[in-house]
Each structure stands twice: as C-alpha cells, then as structure tokens.
Design an enzyme around this catalytic site. Structure first.
Site, PDB file in Angstrom:
ATOM      1  N   HIS A  78       7.978   6.649   9.299  1.00  0.00           N
ATOM      2  CA  HIS A  78       9.067   6.959   7.925  1.00  0.00           C
ATOM      3  C   HIS A  78       9.587   7.303   8.581  1.00  0.00           C
ATOM      4  O   HIS A  78      10.232   7.904   9.757  1.00  0.00           O
ATOM      5  CB  HIS A  78       8.021   8.044   7.251  1.00  0.00           C
ATOM      6  CG  HIS A  78       6.816   7.135   6.672  1.00  0.00           C
ATOM      7  ND1 HIS A  78       6.921   7.003   4.846  1.00  0.00           N
ATOM      8  CD2 HIS A  78       5.249   7.661   7.044  1.00  0.00           C
ATOM      9  CE1 HIS A  78       5.498   6.511   4.827  1.00  0.00           C
ATOM     10  NE2 HIS A  78       5.307   6.745   5.517  1.00  0.00           N
TER      11      HIS A  78
ATOM     12  N   HIS B  37       2.640   4.561  12.821  1.00  0.00           N
ATOM     13  CA  HIS B  37       2.712   3.976  11.826  1.00  0.00           C
ATOM     14  C   HIS B  37       3.927   5.240  11.243  1.00  0.00           C
ATOM     15  O   HIS B  37       3.714   6.360  11.740  1.00  0.00           O
ATOM     16  CB  HIS B  37       1.493   4.749  10.710  1.00  0.00           C
ATOM     17  CG  HIS B  37       2.290   4.359   9.281  1.00  0.00           C
ATOM     18  ND1 HIS B  37       1.784   3.438   8.640  1.00  0.00           N
ATOM     19  CD2 HIS B  37       2.662   5.727   8.114  1.00  0.00           C
ATOM     20  CE1 HIS B  37       2.070   3.583   7.334  1.00  0.00           C
ATOM     21  NE2 HIS B  37       2.757   4.603   7.153  1.00  0.00           N
TER      22      HIS B  37
ATOM     23  N   HIS C 212       3.116   3.935  -3.792  1.00  0.00           N
ATOM     24  CA  HIS C 212       3.746   5.927  -3.805  1.00  0.00           C
ATOM     25  C   HIS C 212       5.443   5.842  -4.390  1.00  0.00           C
ATOM     26  O   HIS C 212       5.585   6.442  -5.680  1.00  0.00           O
ATOM     27  CB  HIS C 212       3.703   6.515  -2.345  1.00  0.00           C
ATOM     28  CG  HIS C 212       2.179   6.418  -1.682  1.00  0.00           C
ATOM     29  ND1 HIS C 212       1.333   7.676  -2.657  1.00  0.00           N
ATOM     30  CD2 HIS C 212       1.691   6.047  -0.907  1.00  0.00           C
ATOM     31  CE1 HIS C 212       0.354   7.684  -1.163  1.00  0.00           C
ATOM     32  NE2 HIS C 212       0.736   6.954  -0.456  1.00  0.00           N
TER      33      HIS C 212
ATOM     34  N   TYR D 236       3.726  15.226   4.300  1.00  0.00           N
ATOM     35  CA  TYR D 236       3.250  14.147   3.771  1.00  0.00           C
ATOM     36  C   TYR D 236       3.967  13.562   2.725  1.00  0.00           C
ATOM     37  O   TYR D 236       4.831  13.986   1.721  1.00  0.00           O
ATOM     38  CB  TYR D 236       2.001  14.803   3.229  1.00  0.00           C
ATOM     39  CG  TYR D 236       1.102  13.341   3.045  1.00  0.00           C
ATOM     40  CD1 TYR D 236       0.298  13.002   4.112  1.00  0.00           C
ATOM     41  CD2 TYR D 236       0.616  12.658   1.783  1.00  0.00           C
ATOM     42  CE1 TYR D 236      -0.188  12.012   4.320  1.00  0.00           C
ATOM     43  CE2 TYR D 236      -0.138  11.810   2.131  1.00  0.00           C
ATOM     44  CZ  TYR D 236      -0.442  11.420   2.924  1.00  0.00           C
ATOM     45  OH  TYR D 236      -1.750  10.543   2.824  1.00  0.00           O
TER      46      TYR D 236
ATOM     47  N   SER E 142       3.028  10.343   8.591  1.00  0.00           N
ATOM     48  CA  SER E 142       3.152  10.885   7.517  1.00  0.00           C
ATOM     49  C   SER E 142       4.463  11.429   7.271  1.00  0.00           C
ATOM     50  O   SER E 142       4.455  10.956   5.953  1.00  0.00           O
ATOM     51  CB  SER E 142       1.762  11.843   7.240  1.00  0.00           C
ATOM     52  OG  SER E 142       0.510  11.150   8.021  1.00  0.00           O
TER      53      SER E 142
ATOM     54  N   ARG F  19       0.746  -1.526  -0.207  1.00  0.00           N
ATOM     55  CA  ARG F  19      -0.179   0.431   0.181  1.00  0.00           C
ATOM     56  C   ARG F  19       0.693   1.251   0.109  1.00  0.00           C
ATOM     57  O   ARG F  19       1.172   2.113  -0.844  1.00  0.00           O
ATOM     58  CB  ARG F  19      -1.300   0.377   1.084  1.00  0.00           C
ATOM     59  CG  ARG F  19      -2.132   0.703   0.666  1.00  0.00           C
ATOM     60  CD  ARG F  19      -1.997   2.154   1.147  1.00  0.00           C
ATOM     61  NE  ARG F  19      -0.987   2.936   2.658  1.00  0.00           N
ATOM     62  CZ  ARG F  19      -0.303   3.592   3.376  1.00  0.00           C
ATOM     63  NH1 ARG F  19      -0.658   4.359   2.425  1.00  0.00           N
ATOM     64  NH2 ARG F  19      -0.422   3.351   4.185  1.00  0.00           N
TER      65      ARG F  19
END
Length: 347
Positions: free
Chosen positions: A206, A204, A25, A295, A175, A21
């Site tokens: 990054h 979550h 991107h 983002y 995000s 998912r």
C-alpha cells in the site's frame, strides 16, 4: 487436484490487479456490473494476467460491519469472467467472514484463483479452505495480512502452515503500508528460504508511506514471483502500488510482466479513474495509517466516526495503531472516538 499455476514462460513475475477488490474499500463497495465490465476489458486488453473481484473484505463481506455491496459480488465475478479474454479472475475470502460455499459459488461463476487471507499469526484457520480449493482444482494464494507486525522468521513459519495446507503462493501482505524497503526484503527472503520449491512468494503493498512501487521492486529482487497492485492506486488507504507505474519501472529495469505499459497507462486514465469517487490520496489520515501500522481499510471507517463524534480522524487512526487493531475490529473505532470526545470535554 491441479498443481498448475497460471504463469507464462515469458514473464519474470505475475501481476495481479486488485482494483475491483481493494478498490471496493475506496468506493464503499458500490461497483456496478457496467464498471466491472469496463475495467476488466481495459485491464485484460493491456495484458494484466490476473484480476481480483469481490467485496473489499472478500466473499461474504457485504454486511453492516463492513459495508453493503451495491451489486452482489457473485454477479460482479460472473461479469468479470464473461468479459475477460485472457486474464484469470481471482477472488478473496477471509475464513470466518466468507464460508466454503462462497468458494464453490465463485468457482461456478467462472473464477479460477482462490486467495485466502488471515491475520499473519492465524494461518491455521485457512487449512480447511485451502483443502477445499485444491480439491476443486482452483489455484490457491495465501495472504498473511499485517505482515509488519511480526518478525520475518515468525512470518515464515506461518507461511509454512499455508503451504502445507495446499497454498501455491504465500503473500507478504503489507496491509497497513507500514513496511519500508529492507523490511520487505527481509520478509520475502525469509519466506523464499522457508518454502523453497513448495510454493511461490508474493507481495501486496500500500501507498500509505509512498513506498508501494519501491517496496514491490524490493520484493521482486528478494525473490517474489507474484506482485499485487491496483491501477491508478485504486485501493484502501492511500491506495495500492499503481500497476501502471510498477510496470513502467519493471520495463526500465528489465523485469518482464507481459503488460503493455502504454495500454495500462491509458486504462488508468480513461477507464479506471472515471470509476473512482476521487483519487486515492497520500493525505494526513493515510500517512498516519502507514506510520502507526493501521489496517488500510480503516480509513473510511475512521473518517465516518471522526465526523460523527467531532474528533480528529488522524488521532483516531494513531490510537488504533497503538491498540494494534486488526481487520474485523473496525467497530472499536467508535470506542476510541468516544474516548477522544471525553478527553476533549474534560480539557
């Protein structure tokens, strides 16, 4: 309506792999059925309990604004379900982009975990969708995106809205990859205190500041019970916390995930990497996103507009951060690029 959460008694935390998912991107939404089957088979074989599959922007994301999918996402979901033996298949949806019918179709195709994402100040737009998901017996997860942009106490109030609507686990979603250690702990602790036994808390992360694994461990120590990652960092921006590294760290500190470290390391090298167009890098552009709080899915859009208008993608991302752009405002990168172009011509 079921209150059951897929959580084995032998686990301390539950890991969700988002390669199929969030990785969409990085791959510009070009996954094939064959790639999905190969990756799901490898992750499932390594013991990954939940695998998320959709367009990078969730159900219904295939569009001019976000990028068109090579293969319809519902076909990918169905292939994932058919391939997995033990893992549960999850899907993401953003209210206003995906619609309630998309949830029904995804469930009909075998997915069993519905993850609903909103901007961190807009949890109220998810209420109807959580209601539908719970009525249909789906497990529910809520995403409060861009969680760095509001303080912990306000984030906790938004989490309460999701929990009251039927969400069984509310995620602190970094995000932009902008949160740093204690900032993760503060937000997770605030949600744990607010939700108590009403819902679990997840995280979550990054890699835009290189802290994906460290932040995830901070979240676990603050009380998070569900953690996202992507094998080989296969995600937006510099990628997500690499599942194989996170599992290795968990093994070393005694946190049980149910995932075989050696098998997930093999999956990362032998199966996931060949499906990636290139490695997810902590390069200048990704670093600027983490630093400026942009983002993560903006990276590819910014690179495209920078090339088109002959401007710096790094400066483009920094200005996007100053404007506090959120997911769905990718088109404003064109305005910023034109602004930079005019400034360069005038200097």
């Amino acid at each position: 309506m079921s209150d059951m959460i897929h959580f084995d008694s032998s686990w301390d935390i539950r890991v969700t792999d988002t390669s199929l998912r969030d990785g969409s991107h990085h791959k510009r939404h070009q996954f094939t059925v064959e790639e999905v089957r190969a990756i799901v088979g490898a992750l499932d074989g390594a013991g990954v309990p939940v695998i998320e599959v959709t367009h990078g922007d969730g159900l219904g994301g295939s569009s001019f604004n976000y990028g068109f999918s090579k293969t319809p996402e519902q076909e990918l979901i169905k292939a994932a379900v058919e391939t997995a033996t033990n893992a549960k298949i999850a899907f993401l949806m953003l209210p206003g982009l995906g619609i309630k019918d998309d949830i029904v179709i995804a469930q009909d195709n075998g997915a069993s975990i519905c993850r609903i994402a909103t901007h961190c100040t807009e949890a109220d737009v998810s209420i109807q969708h959580f209601g539908l998901a719970r009525e249909r017996g789906l497990e529910t997860v809520g995403f409060l995106m861009m969680a760095h942009s509001i303080p912990p106490e306000k984030l906790a109030k938004q989490a309460r809205i999701m929990a009251d609507a039927g969400c069984q686990c509310v995620y602190v979603v970094d995000s932009a990859g902008a949160l740093v250690l204690e900032q993760v702990s503060d937000r997770v602790e605030a949600l744990v205190q607010e939700l108590g036994n009403d819902a679990q808390v997840g995280f979550h992360g990054h890699e835009n500041l290189g802290l994906g694994v460290a932040n995830s461990i901070a979240a676990v120590r603050a009380g998070a019970k569900q953690i996202d990652g992507s094998t080989r960092r296969f995600g937006a921006g510099a990628g997500n916390a690499p599942v194989e590294a996170f599992v290795g760290v968990c093994d070393k500190i005694g946190v049980k995930t149910g995932i075989d470290f050696f098998a997930i390391a093999d999956a990362a090298e032998d199966v996931v990497r060949p499906a990636m167009p290139q490695e997810c890098l902590l390069d200048r552009q990704a670093l600027m996103m983490g630093y400026a709080g942009v983002y993560s899915s903006f990276l590819k859009h910014a690179e495209r507009q920078a090339e088109r208008y002959g401007v710096s993608s790094a400066e483009l991302l920094v200005r996007a951060g100053k404007r506090k752009l959120v997911g769905g405002q990718e088109d404003q990168l064109i305005d910023i690029a034109l602004e930079l172009q005019r400034e360069a011509a005038a200097s």
